[in-house]
Design an enzyme around this catalytic site. Sequence first.
Site, mmCIF file in Angstrom:
data_model
loop_
_atom_site.group_PDB
_atom_site.id
_atom_site.type_symbol
_atom_site.label_atom_id
_atom_site.label_comp_id
_atom_site.label_asym_id
_atom_site.label_seq_id
_atom_site.Cartn_x
_atom_site.Cartn_y
_atom_site.Cartn_z
ATOM 1 N N ARG A 1 0.825 -1.212 0.000
ATOM 2 C CA ARG A 1 0.000 0.000 0.000
ATOM 3 C C ARG A 1 0.857 1.258 0.000
ATOM 4 O O ARG A 1 0.582 2.199 -0.737
ATOM 5 C CB ARG A 1 -0.952 0.018 1.196
ATOM 6 N N ASN B 1 -6.093 -2.650 1.973
ATOM 7 C CA ASN B 1 -6.085 -4.092 2.151
ATOM 8 C C ASN B 1 -7.515 -4.593 2.249
ATOM 9 O O ASN B 1 -8.394 -3.877 2.729
ATOM 10 C CB ASN B 1 -5.348 -4.484 3.431
#
Length: 95
Positions: A24, A42
């Site tokens: 990320r 996520n």
Amino acid sequence: MSDQNPPSAFFAQVRGRVQGVGFRYSAYNEASRLRLTGWVRNTRDGEVDVWAEGSQENLDLFLRWLHQGPPRARVESVEAETKIPTGAYVVFSIE
């Protein structure tokens, strides 16, 4: 942006070893470098979801990057779908 280069968007699901490897944060850095807006997050089932908006050229570059990911990631698949941009995002963020 001119009418000849309207913004575009995509939603992507990235599968593989993509959590716990800085995916990320790396995606945030890459999208920001490409001046894209949207988000990365996520999922509960171990995937990473991405919404990105910007120029088609930069979206293509970002999508190519998603297939590779950061060094510790092992991307098995990326499913991406072209979307209509919402214009609701000012920056790219980690959710």
